[in-house]
Design an enzyme around this catalytic site. Structure first.
Site, PDB file in Angstrom:
ATOM      1  N   SER A   1      -5.438 -56.088  31.247  1.00  0.00           N
ATOM      2  CA  SER A   1      -4.917 -55.357  32.310  1.00  0.00           C
ATOM      3  C   SER A   1      -5.759 -55.085  33.366  1.00  0.00           C
ATOM      4  O   SER A   1      -5.612 -55.434  34.949  1.00  0.00           O
ATOM      5  CB  SER A   1      -4.385 -54.046  31.641  1.00  0.00           C
ATOM      6  N   ASN A   2      -7.282 -55.180  33.322  1.00  0.00           N
ATOM      7  CA  ASN A   2      -7.974 -54.961  34.538  1.00  0.00           C
ATOM      8  C   ASN A   2      -8.271 -56.294  35.314  1.00  0.00           C
ATOM      9  O   ASN A   2      -8.570 -56.294  35.845  1.00  0.00           O
ATOM     10  CB  ASN A   2      -9.609 -54.180  33.552  1.00  0.00           C
TER      11      ASN A   2
ATOM     12  N   ARG B   1     -25.530 -67.114  18.218  1.00  0.00           N
ATOM     13  CA  ARG B   1     -24.846 -66.444  19.038  1.00  0.00           C
ATOM     14  C   ARG B   1     -25.662 -66.993  20.289  1.00  0.00           C
ATOM     15  O   ARG B   1     -25.160 -66.586  21.664  1.00  0.00           O
ATOM     16  CB  ARG B   1     -24.842 -65.180  18.627  1.00  0.00           C
TER      17      ARG B   1
ATOM     18  N   HIS C   1     -15.336 -49.520  31.263  1.00  0.00           N
ATOM     19  CA  HIS C   1     -15.719 -48.674  30.065  1.00  0.00           C
ATOM     20  C   HIS C   1     -15.256 -46.990  29.542  1.00  0.00           C
ATOM     21  O   HIS C   1     -14.556 -46.796  30.377  1.00  0.00           O
ATOM     22  CB  HIS C   1     -17.063 -48.539  29.081  1.00  0.00           C
TER      23      HIS C   1
ATOM     24  N   GLU D   1     -28.205 -53.228  25.999  1.00  0.00           N
ATOM     25  CA  GLU D   1     -28.125 -52.486  24.393  1.00  0.00           C
ATOM     26  C   GLU D   1     -26.622 -51.806  25.219  1.00  0.00           C
ATOM     27  O   GLU D   1     -25.996 -52.019  25.888  1.00  0.00           O
ATOM     28  CB  GLU D   1     -28.957 -50.806  25.412  1.00  0.00           C
ATOM     29  N   LEU D   2     -25.892 -51.848  24.458  1.00  0.00           N
ATOM     30  CA  LEU D   2     -24.737 -51.047  23.623  1.00  0.00           C
ATOM     31  C   LEU D   2     -24.270 -50.491  24.578  1.00  0.00           C
ATOM     32  O   LEU D   2     -24.394 -49.581  25.301  1.00  0.00           O
ATOM     33  CB  LEU D   2     -23.817 -51.483  22.329  1.00  0.00           C
ATOM     34  N   ASP D   3     -22.922 -51.024  25.914  1.00  0.00           N
ATOM     35  CA  ASP D   3     -22.760 -50.165  27.215  1.00  0.00           C
ATOM     36  C   ASP D   3     -23.397 -49.231  27.422  1.00  0.00           C
ATOM     37  O   ASP D   3     -23.446 -47.951  27.996  1.00  0.00           O
ATOM     38  CB  ASP D   3     -21.900 -48.930  26.295  1.00  0.00           C
TER      39      ASP D   3
ATOM     40  N   GLU E   1      -9.058 -46.775  35.190  1.00  0.00           N
ATOM     41  CA  GLU E   1      -9.790 -48.164  35.271  1.00  0.00           C
ATOM     42  C   GLU E   1      -9.032 -48.709  36.516  1.00  0.00           C
ATOM     43  O   GLU E   1      -9.719 -49.587  36.981  1.00  0.00           O
ATOM     44  CB  GLU E   1      -9.325 -48.622  33.969  1.00  0.00           C
TER      45      GLU E   1
HETATM   46  C1  GAR Z   1      -9.663 -51.690  28.722  1.00  0.00           C
HETATM   47  O1  GAR Z   1      -9.312 -50.542  28.211  1.00  0.00           O
HETATM   48  C2  GAR Z   1     -11.824 -52.292  29.158  1.00  0.00           C
HETATM   49  O2  GAR Z   1     -12.270 -50.592  29.390  1.00  0.00           O
HETATM   50  C3  GAR Z   1     -11.440 -51.419  26.922  1.00  0.00           C
HETATM   51  O3  GAR Z   1     -10.697 -52.796  26.886  1.00  0.00           O
HETATM   52  C4  GAR Z   1      -9.705 -52.640  27.684  1.00  0.00           C
HETATM   53  C5  GAR Z   1      -9.645 -53.678  28.300  1.00  0.00           C
HETATM   54  O4  GAR Z   1      -8.339 -53.601  28.551  1.00  0.00           O
HETATM   55  N1  GAR Z   1     -13.510 -52.091  27.281  1.00  0.00           N
HETATM   56  C6  GAR Z   1     -13.741 -51.560  26.392  1.00  0.00           C
HETATM   57  O5  GAR Z   1     -13.826 -50.722  25.255  1.00  0.00           O
HETATM   58  C7  GAR Z   1     -15.845 -52.620  26.600  1.00  0.00           C
HETATM   59  N2  GAR Z   1     -16.563 -51.256  25.570  1.00  0.00           N
HETATM   60  P1  GAR Z   1      -7.350 -54.749  29.022  1.00  0.00           P
HETATM   61  O6  GAR Z   1      -7.345 -56.275  28.878  1.00  0.00           O
HETATM   62  O7  GAR Z   1      -5.728 -54.379  29.455  1.00  0.00           O
HETATM   63  O8  GAR Z   1      -8.060 -54.593  30.749  1.00  0.00           O
END
Ligand code: GAR
Length: 216
Positions: free
Chosen positions: A15-16, A67, A111, A145-147, A176
């Site tokens: 969706s983003n 990885r 995020h 680092e994570l987030d 978002e």
């Molecule tokens: C969104 O809420 C995004 O912020 C989150 O995953 C979702 C993806 O939704 N991302 C994280 O949590 C990253 N740490 P989407 O596929 O509909 O855009």
């Protein structure tokens, strides 16, 4: 107009990604998506990209011995596409240090919390469980680092007493979709500079950088 070429990395519904596709469809928007990569072949976002005639690629971890090789394949494909900015949009994979450093200040993420609070997964549920009164979302430059990384823009939403993870997620997601294209626009316009841990944005008001949405 010379548009900034961007690659979007996804793992799920996208969706983003859709918000970015819609923004890029505006004639005045200063960026264009040249490639969408998913690490899952069943990501719904791939259909959104195809619908918009954007090149897609599936690069799966299990096709590589480790990885680092996976990250190298991502890096190579993105470079080949000509993208100058990489946008993580629900890409549920922690990129390695080499990748993060190679794309330093050209790699951004969205995020669903007000970082640095609530890192990792299921952060909306964590926010509800912790009883915070406000949560929101953050677009930031990615560090290994994570987030973690310098914050570009945040939107704030209230957490109501009856909320559960789903209702809060939906309220945050609406924001978002507003702030991610905003951040990409600012970067594409050359208005964003990283100074230490801070992001400085020229030509915007504080209100634009901190969106407070008590009604949403
Ligand atoms: C969104 O809420 C995004 O912020 C989150 O995953 C979702 C993806 O939704 N991302 C994280 O949590 C990253 N740490 P989407 O596929 O509909 O855009």
């Amino acid at each position: 107009m010379d548009r900034l070429k961007i690659a979007v990395l996804i793992s799920g519904r996208g969706s983003n990604l859709q918000a970015l596709i819609d923004a890029c469809a505006e004639p005045e928007f200063p960026a264009e998506i040249v490639l969408v990569i998913s690490n899952r072949e069943d990501a719904g976002g791939l259909d959104r990209a195809k619908e918009a005639s954007i090149a897609t690629e599936v690069i799966r971890l299990r096709d590589f011995d480790d990885r680092d090789l996976f990250d190298d394949a991502l890096d190579a494909r993105i470079r080949e596409s000509g993208a100058r900015l990489v946008c993580l949009a629900g890409f549920l994979w922690l990129l390695g240090e080499d990748f993060a450093n190679a794309w330093r200040d050209r790699l951004i993420n969205i995020h669903p919390s007000l970082l640095p609070a609530f890192k990792g997964l299921h952060v909306q549920a964590q926010a509800v469980e912790m009883g915070v009164r406000y949560s929101g979302c953050t677009v930031h430059f990615v560090r290994p680092e994570l987030d973690d990384g310098p914050i570009i823009v945040q939107a704030v939403v209230p957490v109501f007493p009856g909320d559960d993870a789903d209702s809060l997620s939906a309220r945050i997601l609406t924001q978002e979709h507003i702030i991610y294209p905003k951040a990409v626009r600012w970067i594409a316009e050359g208005r964003v500079r990283v100074s230490g841990e801070m992001v400085l944005i020229s030509g915007t008001t504080t209100d634009e950088q901190i969106l407070i949405n008590p009604e949403s």
